[in-house]
Design a protein around this motif. Structure first.
Motif, short mmCIF file in Angstrom:
data_model
loop_
_atom_site.label_atom_id
_atom_site.label_comp_id
_atom_site.label_asym_id
_atom_site.label_seq_id
_atom_site.Cartn_x
_atom_site.Cartn_y
_atom_site.Cartn_z
N GLU A 178 0.81 -1.13 -0.02
CA GLU A 178 -0.06 -0.08 -0.02
C GLU A 178 0.79 1.29 -0.16
O GLU A 178 2.06 1.19 0.43
CB GLU A 178 -0.79 -0.07 1.19
CG GLU A 178 -2.15 -0.61 0.94
CD GLU A 178 -3.08 -0.67 2.08
OE1 GLU A 178 -3.36 0.67 2.37
OE2 GLU A 178 -3.80 -1.67 2.42
N PRO A 179 0.40 2.35 -0.56
CA PRO A 179 -0.76 2.53 -1.19
C PRO A 179 -0.98 2.10 -2.67
O PRO A 179 -2.09 2.25 -3.14
CB PRO A 179 -1.10 4.23 -1.04
CG PRO A 179 0.35 4.54 -1.20
CD PRO A 179 1.18 3.67 -0.47
N GLY A 180 0.22 1.52 -3.36
CA GLY A 180 0.02 1.19 -4.62
C GLY A 180 -0.77 0.08 -4.81
O GLY A 180 -1.66 0.08 -5.81
N PHE A 181 -0.66 -1.01 -4.16
CA PHE A 181 -1.58 -2.30 -4.48
C PHE A 181 -2.39 -2.29 -3.10
O PHE A 181 -1.60 -2.62 -1.94
CB PHE A 181 -0.75 -3.31 -4.67
CG PHE A 181 0.15 -3.23 -5.77
CD1 PHE A 181 -0.23 -2.44 -6.92
CD2 PHE A 181 1.34 -4.08 -6.08
CE1 PHE A 181 0.75 -2.28 -8.28
CE2 PHE A 181 2.06 -3.76 -7.11
CZ PHE A 181 1.64 -2.78 -8.07
N ASP B 172 -6.90 -6.08 -5.15
CA ASP B 172 -6.44 -5.91 -6.65
C ASP B 172 -5.64 -7.11 -7.38
O ASP B 172 -5.16 -7.98 -6.59
CB ASP B 172 -5.24 -4.71 -6.36
CG ASP B 172 -5.93 -3.33 -5.69
OD1 ASP B 172 -7.11 -3.38 -5.72
OD2 ASP B 172 -5.06 -2.66 -5.52
N LEU C 174 -2.85 -8.16 -10.43
CA LEU C 174 -1.75 -8.06 -11.11
C LEU C 174 -1.69 -8.84 -12.13
O LEU C 174 -1.79 -10.07 -12.02
CB LEU C 174 -0.49 -7.93 -10.19
CG LEU C 174 -0.41 -7.13 -8.97
CD1 LEU C 174 0.90 -7.31 -8.00
CD2 LEU C 174 -0.46 -5.83 -9.48
N ILE D 176 8.60 -5.08 -9.63
CA ILE D 176 7.75 -5.48 -8.73
C ILE D 176 7.69 -7.20 -9.13
O ILE D 176 7.09 -7.13 -10.16
CB ILE D 176 6.41 -4.95 -8.44
CG1 ILE D 176 6.36 -3.85 -8.05
CG2 ILE D 176 5.52 -5.81 -7.62
CD1 ILE D 176 5.25 -2.69 -7.83
N ASP E 232 6.72 -1.77 -0.24
CA ASP E 232 6.70 -0.72 -0.31
C ASP E 232 6.21 -0.10 1.33
O ASP E 232 6.52 0.98 1.94
CB ASP E 232 5.67 0.28 -1.14
CG ASP E 232 6.44 0.10 -2.68
OD1 ASP E 232 7.61 -0.51 -2.70
OD2 ASP E 232 5.77 0.49 -3.65
N ALA F 3 5.38 -7.87 -12.04
CA ALA F 3 3.91 -7.25 -12.36
C ALA F 3 4.24 -6.15 -13.39
O ALA F 3 5.28 -5.39 -13.65
CB ALA F 3 3.56 -6.72 -11.07
N VAL F 4 3.40 -6.34 -14.61
CA VAL F 4 3.29 -5.32 -15.67
C VAL F 4 1.95 -4.45 -15.59
O VAL F 4 1.96 -3.39 -16.32
CB VAL F 4 3.66 -5.77 -16.99
CG1 VAL F 4 5.00 -6.42 -17.01
CG2 VAL F 4 2.63 -7.04 -17.34
N GLY F 5 0.82 -5.21 -15.33
CA GLY F 5 -0.36 -4.39 -15.32
C GLY F 5 -1.28 -4.76 -14.18
O GLY F 5 -0.78 -5.50 -13.22
N PHE F 6 -2.03 -3.75 -14.02
CA PHE F 6 -2.71 -3.55 -12.53
C PHE F 6 -4.10 -3.40 -13.05
O PHE F 6 -4.53 -2.59 -13.66
CB PHE F 6 -2.02 -2.27 -12.06
CG PHE F 6 -2.79 -2.07 -10.60
CD1 PHE F 6 -2.66 -2.55 -9.49
CD2 PHE F 6 -3.69 -0.93 -10.73
CE1 PHE F 6 -3.48 -2.15 -8.35
CE2 PHE F 6 -4.56 -0.44 -9.69
CZ PHE F 6 -4.22 -0.98 -8.51
N LEU F 7 -5.05 -3.98 -12.08
CA LEU F 7 -6.54 -3.75 -12.28
C LEU F 7 -7.15 -3.82 -10.99
O LEU F 7 -6.81 -4.64 -10.02
CB LEU F 7 -7.10 -4.94 -12.89
CG LEU F 7 -8.59 -4.78 -13.58
CD1 LEU F 7 -8.59 -3.69 -14.88
CD2 LEU F 7 -8.85 -5.92 -14.41
N PRO F 8 -7.85 -2.70 -10.20
CA PRO F 8 -8.35 -2.54 -8.93
C PRO F 8 -9.30 -3.38 -8.59
O PRO F 8 -10.24 -3.95 -9.70
CB PRO F 8 -8.47 -1.22 -8.73
CG PRO F 8 -8.72 -0.60 -9.99
CD PRO F 8 -7.94 -1.44 -11.17
#
Lengths: 180, 167
Positions: free
Chosen positions: A59-62, A66, A68, A82, A117, A143-148
């Motif tokens: 947190e607060p990134g992921f 969420d 990945l 990451i 982090d 990790a290359v992509g992120f979806l909440p």
């Protein structure tokens, strides 16, 4: 009498045909899901192309829940990436950031140190007893992509199995009772 | 006629597709942002330079860091994770990257700053090769999106030589 028997016969065959169609369509759903998953594994080169974040250590990134998207290429591991890694003797993979990299001159092997982090210290306490560095084989992907939020579905289903069975039951019922 | 179930199903499918398309569009638009980062970092002081009991060299520094990361921010940016690494080469290792300091920039308003900080993580070598070693200071940033693709980049800032003797 022959006429009635014919009718019963036709209804019976219709039902069998119907049931068979339903079984096949159910099978198609399951297999296409499997095809997509295995296809993603081939494309991303990672044994698990999508992971759900389970802890708040990034947190607060992921945040928890969420998801990945991972990619595993031949490229060397570098600081700041990451990565998702498995530690010997731990079931659940961990998603943390690389803060130190040492790459051998002769063999090209890497020693990697990670940290969340949001954590105060580095991950040496999380590693197996006496382990100071992660090697290449511990790392499942970067990790290359992120979806909440999307991962909450799986978190809820693993933590409350009743909901999972209810959902599977309801879906199965729908498939069976649906017409065409 | 369409049953209630069919309507719900169609609505749900459509909204999920729309959300997916918007997420893709957000990441796609990020590609058009060509940021220009300005940054500067220098070592002010070597606080400690010694050989650990394990035989590895350990250095603690004080750094002067300033940067302007405002151009990294787009409407799809959640935060920027920025960190400074010491990078050098030894006879044993072709690559050594050691994070010295990191910081989370939450928004554009806080993206232009100057700090004077001691190293957050000590510079520890694998071995004792650091005396008189040339070290590159490299600034890395990781743009973490609200949704979609994550962007990483770096910039070499300056170099310095460690002292020839332990303190």
């Amino acid at each position: 009498m022959g006429y009635l028997g014919e009718m019963v016969e036709s209804i019976r065959s219709l039902q069998i045909r119907h049931v068979l169609t339903q079984i096949i369509s159910l099978g198609m759903i399951v297999t296409s899901a499997l095809i997509i998953w295995k296809g993603l594994m081939c494309v991303t080169g990672s044994e698990s192309p999508v992971v759900v974040v389970l802890s708040g250590s990034m947190e607060p990134g992921f945040k928890r829940g969420d998801i990945l998207f991972l990619h595993m290429s031949k490229d060397p591991i570098r600081a700041g990436e990451i990565v998702v890694f498995n530690v010997d003797g731990r079931e659940i993979p961990i998603v943390h950031r690389v803060i130190k990299v040492h790459e051998r001159q002769d063999t090209g092997e890497v020693d990697v140190l990670t940290k969340g982090d949001n954590n105060f210290g580095d991950d040496r306490l999380l590693y197996a007893h006496g382990q100071l560095w992660l090697q290449r084989h511990h790392i499942m992907g970067r990790a290359v992509g992120f979806l909440p939020y999307v991962g909450w579905v799986t978190i809820i289903m693993t933590e409350k199995p009743i909901i999972k069975y209810l959902l599977i039951g309801a879906l199965g019922l729908l498939v069976i009772t649906s017409k065409e | 006629m369409f049953s209630l179930w069919q309507r719900v199903n169609a609505l749900a499918t459509f909204s999920i597709l729309l959300l997916a398309a918007l997420s893709c569009a957000a990441s796609f638009l990020d590609a058009f942002n060509s940021p220009s980062v300005r940054a500067h970092a220098e070592v002010i002081k070597v606080n400690r330079f010694r050989k650990q009991l394990t035989g590895n060299d350990e250095v603690s520094l004080t750094l002067n860091i300033s940067m302007d990361l405002q151009s990294l921010f787009t409407w799809n940016t959640k935060q920027v994770f920025v960190f400074l690494t010491a990078e050098y080469e030894t006879s044993k290792n072709s690559v050594n990257q050691i994070s010295l300091w990191d910081h989370i920039v939450p928004d554009k308003d806080n993206a232009n700053f100057r700090v004077r900080v001691p190293t957050k993580y000590p510079l520890i070598d694998q071995g004792n090769n650091l005396r008189g070693k040339k070290i590159d200071l490299v600034l890395h940033w990781h743009v973490m999106p609200k949704t979609g693709r994550m962007i990483r980049d770096k910039m070499a800032l300056s170099e310095f030589y460690l002292p020839d003797a332990y303190t």
